[in-house]
Design an enzyme around this catalytic site. Structure first.
Site, PDB file in Angstrom:
ATOM      1  N   TYR A 116      40.844  37.818  41.777  1.00 13.30           N
ATOM      2  CA  TYR A 116      41.333  36.980  42.864  1.00 13.30           C
ATOM      3  C   TYR A 116      41.326  37.747  44.189  1.00 13.30           C
ATOM      4  O   TYR A 116      40.927  38.913  44.247  1.00 13.30           O
ATOM      5  CB  TYR A 116      42.722  36.432  42.523  1.00 13.30           C
ATOM      6  CG  TYR A 116      42.693  35.349  41.458  1.00 13.30           C
ATOM      7  CD1 TYR A 116      42.067  34.126  41.711  1.00 13.30           C
ATOM      8  CD2 TYR A 116      43.252  35.544  40.203  1.00 13.30           C
ATOM      9  CE1 TYR A 116      42.007  33.121  40.750  1.00 13.30           C
ATOM     10  CE2 TYR A 116      43.202  34.546  39.226  1.00 13.30           C
ATOM     11  CZ  TYR A 116      42.582  33.349  39.503  1.00 13.30           C
ATOM     12  OH  TYR A 116      42.515  32.369  38.546  1.00 13.30           O
ATOM     13  N   GLY A 158      52.117  37.412  26.403  1.00 12.16           N
ATOM     14  CA  GLY A 158      51.622  36.185  26.988  1.00 12.16           C
ATOM     15  C   GLY A 158      51.324  35.085  25.994  1.00 12.16           C
ATOM     16  O   GLY A 158      52.133  34.182  25.777  1.00 12.16           O
TER      17      GLY A 158
END
Length: 333
Positions: A174, A315
């Site tokens: 990103y 996660g």
């Protein structure tokens, strides 16, 4: 007491154990707004307070930085009201919570944002998160100043909404990772070249955030320390950058992958990025989060005992089983 059960205090925030739920996109927002579905999701995950720290999914700091449909906005003052509802429900359940703030850069798609993608350099994004093969607009100094301010404004909203802290997203290909990685940054000005140039925008964002949230607010940074790709960023870059980020005021480092994304093809060992965290941990004093492939509480405990991190991010296992942390605490008590 096992390490997984131990509390740790960062600034004024006492986190009750070493389990972290890392940011995972849910696509449950509508037009960037918090929905009841999103509040219910975080309520379910945080029930009982068995997760020490929850880092909520990446929130876009400006419309041109929106990564996907259903992503949560923190780009507008009116977003604070909805965000406060998430903070309140997680706190009520007994966990601490910080918000990850992000800009997608050239990982964004004009079809979603309505804006031309921007990035450090006018090159196609080769990361795992890229949504388009379009060449982005190479940012000039005014573009950089605008995005730095967007991050600071977003962090101010996080504090207003009652969270325990904020995390800057610089991983997984990103925007900020595009500046950090040589794969995304081919600039010849002060924002490119050496690692000092490639992290200049990070340091400016850290400074801008500190100015609006103060010295006592918990400030974390998720760093894609190494790309694990030829010609990309290295663990040595990660060590150097982490030291600079600590000096600039970062309280917590969350180490993950860079342009390779959240996975590695060369290892199946739990704690995929432990080579990076172990090397960085030797050089910094702030706590580190390690995420990647950990699905068993015994593996999490082992990584802590080996000194590879101070927190373990769980996660996909928590995504699949909201009772994971409760079961883990039962095993470790």
């Amino acid at each position: 007491m096992n390490l997984l059960n131990e509390s740790i205090t960062i600034k004024s925030v006492t986190i009750p154990n070493r389990i972290v739920m890392p940011p995972m996109a849910t696509s449950k927002a509508t037009n960037g707004e918090v929905t009841n579905q999103l509040i219910e999701y975080y309520d379910e995950k945080s029930k009982g307070g068995y997760i020490g720290l929850i880092i909520t999914e990446h929130h876009y700091v400006s419309k041109d930085g929106m990564a996907s449909e259903g992503q949560v906005s923190i780009a507008r003052d009116e977003d604070v009201e909805g965000l406060k509802k998430i903070a309140d429900v997680i706190h009520k359940n007994g966990s601490k919570v910080i918000v990850q703030i992000s800009h997608a850069g050239s990982s964004a798609s004009e079809d979603i944002t309505g804006c031309e993608p921007i990035s450090a350099s006018a090159i196609v994004n080769v990361s795992m998160t890229a949504k388009t093969q379009l060449i982005p607009h190479e940012m000039d100094h005014s573009d950089i100043l605008r995005v730095v301010k967007s991050f600071a404004d977003a962090a101010k909203r996080v504090k207003e909404a009652g969270y325990d802290g904020v995390e800057i997203h610089s991983a997984h290909g990103y925007f900020l990772n595009q500046f950090y990685s040589p794969l995304g940054n081919k600039r010849s000005d002060e924002y490119g070249g050496t690692i000092d140039g490639r992290i200049k925008i990070h340091l400016e964002i850290i400074e801008a955030i500190r100015e609006v949230v103060g010295d006592d607010f918990l400030l974390a940074l998720r760093l894609g320390a190494c790309d694990y790709i030829e010609g990309g960023s290295t663990i040595e870059d990660g060590i150097y950058a982490s030291k600079k980020f600590q000096e600039a005021g970062i309280d917590l480092l969350d180490i993950s992958g860079g342009y390779n994304g959240i996975v590695r093809k060369d290892t199946n060992e739990p704690g995929w990025f432990s080579d990076a965290t172990l090397a960085i941990k030797k050089e910094v004093s702030v706590p580190l989060i390690l995420t990647g492939g950990v699905t068993d509480a015994k593996d999490a405990e082992h990584l802590l005992k080996e000194g590879k991190a101070d927190f373990i991010g769980i996660g996909r296992a928590i995504l699949k089983d909201s009772k994971w942390a409760e079961k883990a605490m039962g095993i470790n008590n």
